[in-house]
Design an enzyme around this catalytic site. Structure first.
Site, mmCIF file in Angstrom:
data_model
loop_
_atom_site.group_PDB
_atom_site.id
_atom_site.type_symbol
_atom_site.label_atom_id
_atom_site.label_comp_id
_atom_site.label_asym_id
_atom_site.label_seq_id
_atom_site.Cartn_x
_atom_site.Cartn_y
_atom_site.Cartn_z
ATOM 1 N N LYS A 104 1.025 -1.489 -0.215
ATOM 2 C CA LYS A 104 0.027 -0.503 -0.004
ATOM 3 C C LYS A 104 1.122 1.566 0.186
ATOM 4 O O LYS A 104 0.670 2.104 -1.217
ATOM 5 C CB LYS A 104 -1.006 -0.259 1.132
ATOM 6 N N VAL A 110 -5.327 -2.998 0.027
ATOM 7 C CA VAL A 110 -6.805 -2.312 0.734
ATOM 8 C C VAL A 110 -7.312 -3.494 1.272
ATOM 9 O O VAL A 110 -7.207 -4.275 0.811
ATOM 10 C CB VAL A 110 -6.914 -0.900 -0.432
ATOM 11 N N GLY A 132 -7.095 -6.350 3.207
ATOM 12 C CA GLY A 132 -6.744 -7.321 3.057
ATOM 13 C C GLY A 132 -8.025 -8.604 2.575
ATOM 14 O O GLY A 132 -8.063 -8.265 1.238
ATOM 15 N N GLU A 148 2.274 -4.116 10.341
ATOM 16 C CA GLU A 148 3.253 -3.523 9.733
ATOM 17 C C GLU A 148 4.294 -3.965 10.298
ATOM 18 O O GLU A 148 4.926 -3.764 11.767
ATOM 19 C CB GLU A 148 3.491 -2.382 9.467
ATOM 20 N N LYS A 177 -4.362 3.436 2.266
ATOM 21 C CA LYS A 177 -4.982 2.480 1.723
ATOM 22 C C LYS A 177 -5.962 3.618 1.686
ATOM 23 O O LYS A 177 -6.560 3.425 -0.222
ATOM 24 C CB LYS A 177 -5.784 1.474 3.073
HETATM 25 N N1 HSE Z 1 -0.832 -4.176 9.318
HETATM 26 C C1 HSE Z 1 -1.658 -3.777 8.736
HETATM 27 C C2 HSE Z 1 -3.219 -3.687 9.504
HETATM 28 C C3 HSE Z 1 -1.807 -5.315 7.910
HETATM 29 O O1 HSE Z 1 -3.207 -4.173 10.768
HETATM 30 O O2 HSE Z 1 -4.278 -3.780 8.570
HETATM 31 C C4 HSE Z 1 -2.349 -5.174 6.582
HETATM 32 O O3 HSE Z 1 -2.359 -4.266 5.496
#
Ligand code: HSE
Length: 434
Positions: free
Chosen positions: A102, A129, A131, A187, A202
């Protein structure tokens, strides 16, 4: 179709699993088998554990993007450093690219789309975006007939997990974050999650495909949840709201707003009841009305589900001899136009404010006069009963819809009253009903 997979971490491992375990299902849908020809990861031991066949693995991802045999590259290492170089090289070498990155799309989308078009290959980014939720497809294709009016989403699993745990299980912020990291939602740098940056990446991408504007991460307003206090989660609940990290983008006639911040949402809305790491995105189209998409927004297999769907899409299009059949950013090139992005001071919202004041006769009159002078209505107000051990009350209230600049002026006036004890807590409210 020969595929090169770069990055065999959480999402990479999931992608390998989906492509191998669901190979038969995928073949039935594409008619072409997908061969994971090469896998690159710095961690060769991990790659060997997942892939088995040592001949397929390399610790140099450039081996893959420069490999003449490879048709499609899946980039799952993230970030805007080496990942950008790899994606650029793959596109320049006329390889299709599927990415879950992203940050890369939000910050460099324009140039990468141009490079893909120039080389007549497809750049796909569904997994970037929300998942596993096919939200890019929903906005760009399913809702293509509509003029999109606004989008509001819970699109960061880590922060939604943290907020849910703080509310339901009384966990502290730190413990909940650690759990989210252990579960593989966060992340590499969790400040991206906690400070709203991940959600801003996103929503920037969604704003572009919804409104036909260039991807512009710099124009987004970003505020995370690290300053949020448990007290406000409880007080919001007393008023009938839940606090969520909401990513919002709205179209105005001549401007667009893109913002991420903790937000009070009426608890009766479906989206207010999206808990744990789950994501949900509300999209309002001018013809269809509001639509809601719900699912896992993070984690290995859900994200891999979106990655592999993009691979399938590309395989199908190539089979029929097409290049990209759908514009990468939804709109035809000549119709992607810059629009003014509103600053947060220009955005209108209702507000939750919590005041810390010394108790004094006439205090409320002084406060309400400040609102009245600015023409702002107070829609709800709670003055906590004075307890023996706490002589000063907590006061929290909800305002009518007003420009943020006006609320900021009201806040400075109240903060300059002699009774004021602490900084006023300000959280925006979205009713999500229009
Ligand atoms: N770190 C992101 C989240 C992972 O917690 O949604 C998915 O993009």
């Amino acid at each position: 179709m020969k595929v090169g997979l770069i990055g065999i971490g959480t999402v990479g491992g999931g992608t390998y699993k989906v492509l191998t375990e669901n190979a038969k299902e995928i073949l039935k849908k594409t008619g072409i088998s997908i061969d994971i020809a090469r896998v690159a990861d710095k961690n060769l031991a991990l790659a060997k554990k997942v892939v088995g066949d040592e001949n397929k693995i390399t610790d140099d991802a450039f081996d893959i993007v420069n490999d003449k045999e490879i048709d499609l590259v899946i980039e799952l290492i993230g970030g805007t450093g080496i990942a950008k170089e790899l994606v650029e090289t793959a596109l320049a070498n006329k390889k299709h690219v599927v990415t879950a990155n992203k940050a890369l799309i939000a910050m460099h989308g324009e140039e990468l789309v141009e490079l893909a078009e120039k080389n007549k290959v497809i750049l796909a980014y569904e997994a970037s975006v929300a998942g596993g939720i096919p939200i890019i497809k929903a906005i760009r294709e399913g809702l293509a007939a509509n003029q999109i009016e606004w989008i509001a989403g819970i699109i960061n699993g880590t922060t939604n997990y943290i907020l849910s745990e703080m509310r339901e299980n009384n966990l502290t912020f730190d413990v909940a974050l650690k759990q989210a990291q252990e579960l593989g939602y966060a992340e590499a740098d969790p400040t991206f999650d906690v400070e709203g940056v991940d959600a801003a990446h996103k929503v920037t991408i969604m704003a572009s495909i919804a409104f036909g504007i260039p991807v512009n991460f710099e124009g987004a307003y970003v505020e995370g949840i690290s300053q949020l206090q448990q007290k406000d989660i409880a007080y919001a609940e007393e008023l009938g709201y839940r606090i969520k990290l909401l990513a919002i983008t709205k179209a105005h006639s001549d401007a667009v707003e893109i913002r991420v911040h903790p937000t009070l949402i009426p608890e009766k809305r479906l989206v207010a009841n999206v808990n744990g790491p789950m994501n949900a995105v509300l999209v309002k189209g001018n013809m269809v009305g509001p639509t809601l998409y719900y699912g896992a927004g993070a984690g290995a297999e859900p994200t891999a589900s979106a990655v592999v769907a993009d691979v399938i899409d590309i395989v199908r299009q190539c089979k029929h001899g097409h290049g990209a059949m759908i514009p990468t950013l939804g709109f035809t090139k000549e119709n992607i136009k810059k629009k003014k992005l509103l600053t947060i001071e220009e955005v209108e919202s209702e507000f939750y404010l919590r005041l810390s004041m010394k108790n004094k006769t006439g205090l409320l009159a002084n406060i309400t006069n400040i609102f009245a002078d600015k023409g702002v209505s107070i829609d709800a107000m709670v003055h906590k009963e004075i307890q023996d051990n706490n002589l000063d009350p907590d006061i929290f209230l909800v305002t009518s819809k007003v420009k943020e600049q006006t609320i900021n002026e009201i806040i400075s006036k109240i903060e300059s009253l002699p009774e004021n004890k602490d900084k006023i807590i300000k959280i925006r409210i979205e009713e999500l009903n229009k």
